[in-house]
Design a protein around this motif. Structure first.
Motif, PDB file in Angstrom:
ATOM      1  N   ALA A   1       0.776  -1.227  -0.032  1.00 42.16           N
ATOM      2  CA  ALA A   1       0.060  -0.046  -0.056  1.00 42.16           C
ATOM      3  C   ALA A   1       0.868   1.230   0.022  1.00 42.16           C
ATOM      4  O   ALA A   1       0.590   2.111  -0.611  1.00 42.16           O
ATOM      5  CB  ALA A   1      -1.107   0.022   1.113  1.00 42.16           C
TER       6      ALA A   1
ATOM      7  N   ALA B   1       2.110   1.745  -3.576  1.00 43.17           N
ATOM      8  CA  ALA B   1       1.016   2.348  -4.354  1.00 43.17           C
ATOM      9  C   ALA B   1       0.640   3.672  -4.008  1.00 43.17           C
ATOM     10  O   ALA B   1       0.639   4.456  -5.166  1.00 43.17           O
ATOM     11  CB  ALA B   1      -0.287   1.345  -4.139  1.00 43.17           C
ATOM     12  N   LEU B   2       0.607   4.115  -2.902  1.00 42.20           N
ATOM     13  CA  LEU B   2       0.467   5.416  -2.535  1.00 42.20           C
ATOM     14  C   LEU B   2       1.474   6.582  -3.307  1.00 42.20           C
ATOM     15  O   LEU B   2       1.137   7.447  -3.865  1.00 42.20           O
ATOM     16  CB  LEU B   2       0.122   5.570  -1.084  1.00 42.20           C
ATOM     17  CG  LEU B   2      -0.236   7.067  -0.578  1.00 42.20           C
ATOM     18  CD1 LEU B   2      -1.314   8.022  -1.273  1.00 42.20           C
ATOM     19  CD2 LEU B   2      -0.397   7.136   0.839  1.00 42.20           C
TER      20      LEU B   2
ATOM     21  N   HIS C   1       1.203   6.922  -6.696  1.00 40.33           N
ATOM     22  CA  HIS C   1      -0.117   7.800  -7.228  1.00 40.33           C
ATOM     23  C   HIS C   1       0.125   8.862  -7.016  1.00 40.33           C
ATOM     24  O   HIS C   1      -0.081  10.046  -7.738  1.00 40.33           O
ATOM     25  CB  HIS C   1      -1.349   7.292  -6.416  1.00 40.33           C
ATOM     26  CG  HIS C   1      -1.892   6.109  -6.966  1.00 40.33           C
ATOM     27  ND1 HIS C   1      -2.344   5.645  -8.219  1.00 40.33           N
ATOM     28  CD2 HIS C   1      -2.247   4.870  -6.183  1.00 40.33           C
ATOM     29  CE1 HIS C   1      -2.490   4.344  -8.128  1.00 40.33           C
ATOM     30  NE2 HIS C   1      -2.597   3.771  -7.060  1.00 40.33           N
TER      31      HIS C   1
ATOM     32  N   THR D   1      -4.916   8.479  -2.185  1.00 35.86           N
ATOM     33  CA  THR D   1      -4.749   7.262  -1.123  1.00 35.86           C
ATOM     34  C   THR D   1      -3.765   5.957  -1.983  1.00 35.86           C
ATOM     35  O   THR D   1      -3.449   6.397  -3.023  1.00 35.86           O
ATOM     36  CB  THR D   1      -6.007   6.729  -0.765  1.00 35.86           C
ATOM     37  OG1 THR D   1      -6.495   6.033  -1.875  1.00 35.86           O
ATOM     38  CG2 THR D   1      -6.834   7.659  -0.228  1.00 35.86           C
ATOM     39  N   GLU D   2      -3.659   5.141  -1.466  1.00 33.53           N
ATOM     40  CA  GLU D   2      -3.117   3.766  -2.100  1.00 33.53           C
ATOM     41  C   GLU D   2      -3.911   3.347  -3.291  1.00 33.53           C
ATOM     42  O   GLU D   2      -3.336   2.597  -4.179  1.00 33.53           O
ATOM     43  CB  GLU D   2      -2.994   2.865  -1.140  1.00 33.53           C
ATOM     44  CG  GLU D   2      -3.978   1.783  -0.725  1.00 33.53           C
ATOM     45  CD  GLU D   2      -4.908   2.560   0.643  1.00 33.53           C
ATOM     46  OE1 GLU D   2      -5.584   1.862   0.911  1.00 33.53           O
ATOM     47  OE2 GLU D   2      -4.650   3.748   0.829  1.00 33.53           O
ATOM     48  N   ASP D   3      -5.251   3.918  -3.455  1.00 34.06           N
ATOM     49  CA  ASP D   3      -6.110   3.341  -4.276  1.00 34.06           C
ATOM     50  C   ASP D   3      -6.224   4.500  -5.548  1.00 34.06           C
ATOM     51  O   ASP D   3      -6.485   4.172  -6.491  1.00 34.06           O
ATOM     52  CB  ASP D   3      -7.534   3.181  -3.933  1.00 34.06           C
ATOM     53  CG  ASP D   3      -7.599   2.108  -2.956  1.00 34.06           C
ATOM     54  OD1 ASP D   3      -6.734   1.166  -3.049  1.00 34.06           O
ATOM     55  OD2 ASP D   3      -8.716   2.062  -2.194  1.00 34.06           O
ATOM     56  N   GLY D   4      -5.572   5.574  -5.341  1.00 35.67           N
ATOM     57  CA  GLY D   4      -5.253   6.500  -6.429  1.00 35.67           C
ATOM     58  C   GLY D   4      -6.005   8.083  -5.694  1.00 35.67           C
ATOM     59  O   GLY D   4      -6.064   8.037  -4.507  1.00 35.67           O
TER      60      GLY D   4
ATOM     61  N   ASP E   1      -8.961  10.044  -4.497  1.00 34.37           N
ATOM     62  CA  ASP E   1     -10.152   9.784  -4.281  1.00 34.37           C
ATOM     63  C   ASP E   1     -10.965  10.727  -4.791  1.00 34.37           C
ATOM     64  O   ASP E   1     -10.768  12.223  -4.532  1.00 34.37           O
ATOM     65  CB  ASP E   1     -10.059   9.999  -2.851  1.00 34.37           C
ATOM     66  CG  ASP E   1     -11.427   9.654  -1.974  1.00 34.37           C
ATOM     67  OD1 ASP E   1     -11.483   8.301  -1.747  1.00 34.37           O
ATOM     68  OD2 ASP E   1     -12.530  10.371  -1.925  1.00 34.37           O
TER      69      ASP E   1
ATOM     70  N   TRP F   1      -4.745   7.070   3.980  1.00 28.13           N
ATOM     71  CA  TRP F   1      -5.065   5.618   3.775  1.00 28.13           C
ATOM     72  C   TRP F   1      -6.455   5.509   3.256  1.00 28.13           C
ATOM     73  O   TRP F   1      -7.364   6.236   3.794  1.00 28.13           O
ATOM     74  CB  TRP F   1      -4.638   4.843   4.682  1.00 28.13           C
ATOM     75  CG  TRP F   1      -3.036   4.875   5.066  1.00 28.13           C
ATOM     76  CD1 TRP F   1      -2.756   5.354   6.344  1.00 28.13           C
ATOM     77  CD2 TRP F   1      -2.063   4.435   4.402  1.00 28.13           C
ATOM     78  NE1 TRP F   1      -1.429   5.276   6.323  1.00 28.13           N
ATOM     79  CE2 TRP F   1      -0.913   4.624   4.920  1.00 28.13           C
ATOM     80  CE3 TRP F   1      -2.078   3.797   3.097  1.00 28.13           C
ATOM     81  CZ2 TRP F   1       0.424   4.480   4.573  1.00 28.13           C
ATOM     82  CZ3 TRP F   1      -0.551   3.609   2.512  1.00 28.13           C
ATOM     83  CH2 TRP F   1       0.604   3.803   3.300  1.00 28.13           C
ATOM     84  N   SER F   2      -6.897   5.018   2.294  1.00 32.20           N
ATOM     85  CA  SER F   2      -8.327   4.754   1.757  1.00 32.20           C
ATOM     86  C   SER F   2      -9.196   4.580   2.989  1.00 32.20           C
ATOM     87  O   SER F   2     -10.302   5.099   3.057  1.00 32.20           O
ATOM     88  CB  SER F   2      -8.521   3.945   0.707  1.00 32.20           C
ATOM     89  OG  SER F   2      -8.243   2.514   1.333  1.00 32.20           O
TER      90      SER F   2
ATOM     91  N   SER G   1     -14.497  10.207  -5.106  1.00 31.94           N
ATOM     92  CA  SER G   1     -16.184  10.221  -4.704  1.00 31.94           C
ATOM     93  C   SER G   1     -16.867  11.120  -5.307  1.00 31.94           C
ATOM     94  O   SER G   1     -18.057  11.377  -4.886  1.00 31.94           O
ATOM     95  CB  SER G   1     -16.180  10.076  -3.268  1.00 31.94           C
ATOM     96  OG  SER G   1     -15.224   8.898  -3.034  1.00 31.94           O
TER      97      SER G   1
END
Length: 192
Positions: free
Chosen positions: A33, A36-37, A40, A185-188, A190, A161-162, A192
């Motif tokens: 993670a 990945a963060l 990104h 975040t580690e997912d890219g 955010d 962190w997500s 939303s």
């Protein structure tokens, strides 16, 4: 001093989110993670093309942006700055940082730079928690919010962190809260 109900809820949320973050930092998935963060975040910084990047010294299991971005060739070429906080009056400014281990600590005990004062054009802001609208929950001192209010032309990028995303009903935005341009975040990013 009497604590308001809103501040009491925020403090309870901070404690919960920090505990979640501590558990995550000790988990097997943390290293992946973190990588990945970092990837990104480096991509976002490349698109923003700052002249000077305000980073932060990672504490309490925060994402270590300095380590992650120091490995990125493009980010390593930028001028960097670290925050310096004062307790009285409560204020924060940035100082140029040569990326060497700091020998100075600010008035909150956080490692800081002895470099010249500077106003970065992009700052990374650590988040204990964050909302879909780009508001952050920090440690409660208000340092970043006051700094962002005084520097509205600066691009503020939240780093979190997500799983520290806060549901809409759990966080009431207060007049002093300053929105971030985006949160990574580690997912890219955010969105939303």
């Amino acid at each position: 001093m009497i604590e308001s109900a809103t501040e009491a809820r925020r403090q309870a949320l901070r404690l919960q989110l920090r505990a979640d973050r501590e558990r995550f930092a000790a988990s097997p998935g943390f290293d992946a993670a973190h990588a990945a963060l970092g990837t990104h975040l480096a991509a976002v910084i490349a698109r923003l093309e700052p002249q000077c990047l305000g980073v932060y010294w990672a504490i309490r299991s925060e994402f270590n942006a300095a380590v992650a971005l120091g490995a990125d060739l493009a980010c390593a070429q930028l001028s960097w700055a670290l925050p310096y906080t004062r307790r009285t009056p409560r204020e924060m400014h940035y100082r140029l940082w040569d990326r060497q281990s700091p020998t100075l600590h600010d008035e909150c005990g956080i490692p800081a730079s002895s470099g010249a004062p500077v106003v970065p054009d992009v700052v990374l802001v650590p988040c204990v928690g964050f909302t879909a609208q780009g508001y952050r929950l920090g440690y409660g001192g208000g340092y970043f919010d006051r700094w962002m209010a005084a520097h509205p032309h600066v691009t503020a990028v939240g780093v979190a962190w997500s799983f520290n995303r806060i549901d809409a009903g759990a966080f009431a935005v207060e007049p002093h809260d300053q929105p971030l341009m985006l949160v990574v975040t580690e997912d890219g990013v955010d969105t939303s």
